[in-house]
Design a protein around this motif. Structure first.
Motif, short mmCIF file in Angstrom:
data_model
loop_
_atom_site.label_atom_id
_atom_site.label_comp_id
_atom_site.label_asym_id
_atom_site.label_seq_id
_atom_site.Cartn_x
_atom_site.Cartn_y
_atom_site.Cartn_z
N MET A 19 0.84 -1.19 0.00
CA MET A 19 0.00 0.00 0.00
C MET A 19 0.88 1.24 0.00
SD MET A 19 -3.44 -0.18 1.72
CE MET A 19 -4.59 -1.33 1.11
N ARG A 20 0.38 2.28 -0.63
CA ARG A 20 1.15 3.51 -0.66
C ARG A 20 0.93 4.28 0.63
NH1 ARG A 20 -1.98 7.99 -2.18
NH2 ARG A 20 -4.02 7.39 -2.88
N THR A 21 1.90 5.10 0.98
CA THR A 21 1.77 5.94 2.16
C THR A 21 1.15 7.27 1.75
OG1 THR A 21 3.94 6.92 1.90
CG2 THR A 21 3.82 4.87 3.18
N HIS A 22 0.76 8.07 2.72
CA HIS A 22 0.14 9.37 2.41
C HIS A 22 1.12 10.31 1.72
CE1 HIS A 22 -3.61 8.45 4.32
NE2 HIS A 22 -2.97 7.98 5.36
N GLU A 23 2.42 10.10 1.89
CA GLU A 23 3.41 10.96 1.26
C GLU A 23 3.58 10.66 -0.23
OE1 GLU A 23 4.48 9.06 4.15
OE2 GLU A 23 3.57 10.66 5.30
N GLU A 24 3.27 9.46 -0.65
CA GLU A 24 3.44 9.09 -2.04
C GLU A 24 2.22 9.52 -2.86
OE1 GLU A 24 4.53 4.95 -2.71
OE2 GLU A 24 4.94 4.82 -0.57
N PRO A 25 2.45 10.21 -3.98
CA PRO A 25 1.29 10.58 -4.82
C PRO A 25 0.71 9.35 -5.50
CG PRO A 25 3.34 11.20 -5.89
CD PRO A 25 3.71 10.67 -4.53
N ALA A 26 -0.58 9.38 -5.74
CA ALA A 26 -1.23 8.31 -6.48
C ALA A 26 -0.64 8.27 -7.89
CB ALA A 26 -2.73 8.53 -6.54
N ARG A 27 -0.52 7.07 -8.42
CA ARG A 27 0.04 6.89 -9.75
C ARG A 27 -1.08 7.02 -10.79
NH1 ARG A 27 2.63 1.17 -11.20
NH2 ARG A 27 1.48 1.09 -13.12
N LEU A 28 -0.86 7.84 -11.79
CA LEU A 28 -1.84 7.98 -12.86
C LEU A 28 -1.80 6.73 -13.74
CD1 LEU A 28 -3.91 9.66 -14.46
CD2 LEU A 28 -1.97 10.52 -15.79
N THR A 29 -2.94 6.12 -13.92
CA THR A 29 -3.05 4.96 -14.80
C THR A 29 -4.18 5.25 -15.77
OG1 THR A 29 -2.36 3.49 -13.02
CG2 THR A 29 -3.45 2.48 -14.91
N VAL A 30 -3.92 5.09 -17.04
CA VAL A 30 -4.92 5.33 -18.08
C VAL A 30 -5.14 4.03 -18.84
CG1 VAL A 30 -5.47 6.61 -20.18
CG2 VAL A 30 -4.23 7.74 -18.31
N VAL A 31 -6.39 3.63 -18.95
CA VAL A 31 -6.75 2.43 -19.72
C VAL A 31 -7.78 2.87 -20.76
CG1 VAL A 31 -7.65 0.08 -19.62
CG2 VAL A 31 -6.41 1.01 -17.65
N PRO A 32 -7.35 3.05 -22.00
CA PRO A 32 -8.29 3.46 -23.05
C PRO A 32 -9.39 2.42 -23.26
CG PRO A 32 -6.02 3.75 -23.78
CD PRO A 32 -5.98 2.96 -22.51
N PRO A 33 -10.53 2.85 -23.79
CA PRO A 33 -11.62 1.89 -24.06
C PRO A 33 -11.13 0.70 -24.88
CG PRO A 33 -12.36 4.14 -24.45
CD PRO A 33 -10.87 4.20 -24.21
N GLY A 34 -11.52 -0.48 -24.46
CA GLY A 34 -11.15 -1.70 -25.17
C GLY A 34 -9.80 -2.27 -24.78
N ASP A 35 -8.98 -1.50 -24.06
CA ASP A 35 -7.66 -1.99 -23.67
C ASP A 35 -7.74 -2.86 -22.41
OD1 ASP A 35 -6.48 -0.73 -25.77
OD2 ASP A 35 -5.13 0.51 -24.57
N GLY A 36 -6.71 -3.62 -22.20
CA GLY A 36 -6.61 -4.49 -21.04
C GLY A 36 -6.48 -5.93 -21.48
N GLN A 37 -5.59 -6.65 -20.82
CA GLN A 37 -5.38 -8.07 -21.10
C GLN A 37 -6.69 -8.82 -20.92
OE1 GLN A 37 -2.48 -9.72 -18.39
NE2 GLN A 37 -3.04 -11.81 -18.87
N THR A 38 -6.96 -9.77 -21.80
CA THR A 38 -8.20 -10.54 -21.71
C THR A 38 -7.89 -12.01 -21.43
OG1 THR A 38 -8.26 -10.94 -24.08
CG2 THR A 38 -9.45 -9.00 -23.27
N GLY A 39 -8.88 -12.72 -20.95
CA GLY A 39 -8.73 -14.14 -20.69
C GLY A 39 -10.07 -14.83 -20.62
N ASP A 40 -10.03 -16.15 -20.66
CA ASP A 40 -11.21 -17.00 -20.58
C ASP A 40 -11.19 -17.68 -19.22
OD1 ASP A 40 -13.27 -18.81 -20.90
OD2 ASP A 40 -12.34 -19.89 -22.57
N LEU A 41 -12.28 -17.54 -18.47
CA LEU A 41 -12.37 -18.17 -17.15
C LEU A 41 -13.23 -19.43 -17.18
CD1 LEU A 41 -12.87 -14.95 -14.99
CD2 LEU A 41 -10.73 -16.19 -15.47
N GLY A 42 -13.66 -19.84 -18.34
CA GLY A 42 -14.54 -21.00 -18.45
C GLY A 42 -15.92 -20.52 -18.86
#
Length: 169
Positions: free
Chosen positions: A1-24
């Protein structure tokens, strides 16, 4: 976990992006990992084909919050049952038996927020085993134990399967 002193990290996930998988029975698309949120939460999307059922189970480590974005998804948590369309929200608390299914005649999709983060790695490990064709009962049992899951019998399940014409897998 981050501490209060560390800034939150900017994460951008464009529409449709992200690793995909099959769970059954359903799929998964990874949007935000615990490493992106200081461990506070993770976000995945789940496509639900027609007839898909996620068997009754309970979590001991995390709560799940679901937002339906397409189609209709049925939820049973504890003794409550509801079908939600696009824009519907539900909170599924840890320690409570719950199940989900496609309750309509078209594909459905939902966003799942997992708090705290960590359970997204269960989905990753299952998707990798399915993709590799290496999934075994022993491996499944080890994953279930390691991630604090259980799959108790649910007397109401046959009724849900019959009412919605679900594939029990």
């Amino acid at each position: 976990m981050r501490t209060h002193e560390e800034p939150a990290r900017l994460t951008v996930v464009p529409p449709g992006d992200g690793q995909t998988g099959d769970l059954g029975s359903i799929g998964v698309q990874f949007k935000l990992w615990g490493r992106d949120t200081g461990g506070a939460f993770a976000v995945v999307e789940h496509p639900f084909p027609v007839g898909a059922l996620v068997a009754p189970h309970l979590h001991t480590h995390e709560d799940e919050f679901s937002i339906v974005t397409e189609g209709e998804i049925g939820f049973r948590s504890g003794d409550r049952e509801v079908v939600l369309g696009a824009g519907g929200y539900i909170a599924k608390p840890r320690g409570e038996l719950h199940a989900m299914w496609n309750a309509g005649s078209t594909p459905a999709r939902m966003i799942e927020i997992i708090s705290p983060a960590g359970f997204e790695h269960f989905f990753r490990e299952v998707a990798e085993a399915v993709a590799d064709g290496t999934a075994t009962e022993e491996q499944g049992a080890e994953l279930i134990d390691r991630y604090g899951l259980s799959f108790p019998e649910a007397a109401w399940l046959p009724d849900v399967i019959a009412r919605y014409g679900l594939d029990p897998g």
